[in-house]
Write an enzyme that holds these catalytic residues in place. Sequence first.
Site, PDB file in Angstrom:
ATOM      1  N   GLY A  18     -10.966   7.676  -4.236  1.00 16.60           N
ATOM      2  CA  GLY A  18     -10.076   7.645  -3.040  1.00 16.60           C
ATOM      3  C   GLY A  18     -10.502   8.543  -1.922  1.00 16.60           C
ATOM      4  N   GLY A  19     -11.971   8.942  -1.761  1.00 12.90           N
ATOM      5  CA  GLY A  19     -12.556   9.903  -1.161  1.00 12.90           C
ATOM      6  C   GLY A  19     -12.708   9.552   0.276  1.00 12.90           C
ATOM      7  N   GLY A  20     -12.273   8.473   0.894  1.00 16.52           N
ATOM      8  CA  GLY A  20     -12.764   7.945   1.993  1.00 16.52           C
ATOM      9  C   GLY A  20     -11.609   7.944   3.165  1.00 16.52           C
ATOM     10  N   ASN A  94      -8.251  11.782  -7.169  1.00 14.59           N
ATOM     11  CA  ASN A  94      -7.355  11.946  -6.224  1.00 14.59           C
ATOM     12  C   ASN A  94      -6.810  10.558  -5.644  1.00 14.59           C
ATOM     13  OD1 ASN A  94      -6.659  12.669  -3.148  1.00 14.59           O
ATOM     14  ND2 ASN A  94      -7.756  10.968  -2.951  1.00 14.59           N
ATOM     15  N   SER A 146       1.639  15.774  -7.796  1.00 14.74           N
ATOM     16  CA  SER A 146       2.350  15.940  -6.983  1.00 14.74           C
ATOM     17  C   SER A 146       3.730  16.774  -6.888  1.00 14.74           C
ATOM     18  CB  SER A 146       2.963  14.695  -6.272  1.00 14.74           C
ATOM     19  OG  SER A 146       3.885  14.510  -5.359  1.00 14.74           O
ATOM     20  N   TYR A 159       5.782   6.041  -9.649  1.00 15.90           N
ATOM     21  CA  TYR A 159       4.750   7.045  -9.017  1.00 15.90           C
ATOM     22  C   TYR A 159       4.987   8.339  -9.523  1.00 15.90           C
ATOM     23  CZ  TYR A 159       2.557  10.076  -5.211  1.00 15.90           C
ATOM     24  OH  TYR A 159       2.014  10.989  -4.772  1.00 15.90           O
ATOM     25  N   ALA A 162       4.127   8.789 -13.017  1.00 18.60           N
ATOM     26  CA  ALA A 162       2.789   8.868 -13.102  1.00 18.60           C
ATOM     27  C   ALA A 162       1.969  10.517 -12.802  1.00 18.60           C
ATOM     28  CB  ALA A 162       1.954   7.947 -12.467  1.00 18.60           C
TER      29      ALA A 162
END
Length: 255
Positions: A18-20, A94, A146, A159, A162
């Site tokens: 998810g690096g963009g 990420n 998180s 979420y 997780a």
Amino acid sequence: MNFATFHDLAGQSVFVTGGGSGIGAALTEGFLRQGCKVAFVQRSDADEFVKEMAGATGNRPLFLPCDITDIAALRAAMDTAAAEHGPITVLVNNAANDLRHGLEDYSPEEWDKAQDVNLRPHYFTIQKAAPGMRAAGGGAVINYSSISYMMGNGGYVSYATAKAGITGLTRGLARELGPDGIRVNALMPGWVLTEKQMEMWATAEDLAAMMDRQCLKTHLKPEDVVGGTLFLASQASRMMTGQALVIDGGVVVTG
Ligand SMILES: NC(=O)c1ccc[n+]([C@@H]2O[C@H](COP(=O)([O-])OP(=O)(O)OC[C@H]3O[C@@H](n4cnc5c(N)ncnc54)[C@H](O)[C@@H]3O)[C@@H](O)[C@H]2O)c1
């Protein structure tokens, strides 16, 4: 972004899921500015972002389109990254999706789908990266958790579950991989106001409530978690593993 330089990071082969976009985009930029070779996956197109990064940092990231719920595709993307950049020595898990849902209207299929994005890839990316890191004499894994599960927030329980699982996975794999010099840490952000958070979830009331809970009276931006990630990737944290680093402006849960 202007950060301390961690000299040992230059030349490292870094892989970011998810690096963009969102926090991941700030992480990609942060590693590029350290002189790392950065590969990243995400589902949506990132060609514009790659161009922007190449122009801004003089260091071009390698974008590999991939849905991380497809473990075979994710493994193949990691193989490509290693072939281009050398064995992955820094892995950042990420990518995530913080979809909201209620208790009654949630199906087993939806539950599994959420875990397939938010928890399952973390195990398999580490499984895939470990042999190369071992051969290289060590490596660093940073798993994005998180603080949401510690705040006891409702509305996104799958979420939050997780994210709690990620800190458990981090501690267990730190134990397994420590003898190989592979460090596994988690990073737990507070509420980071990405464009998506502002568009989808941020109400004036929630923003004010969060500000009340933070010791530091500024909302977090993606770049605020980059320094901590670079630190966990670098030898500056060489005796840290199995930990969860909280970057949340000092959230105090008052009940
Ligand atoms: N933003 C926050 O307030 C906050 C707070 C605590 C923790 N976090 C954590 O930080 C990390 C980044 O958060 P963010 O806010 O930037 O998230 P985001 O939703 O803005 O970005 C997530 C990234 O993951 C990618 N992604 C999602 N599903 C994918 C899939 N199936 N295959 C491939 N890529 C996929 C997206 O394309 C995107 O690049 C996440 O792990 C999140 O849980 C964020």
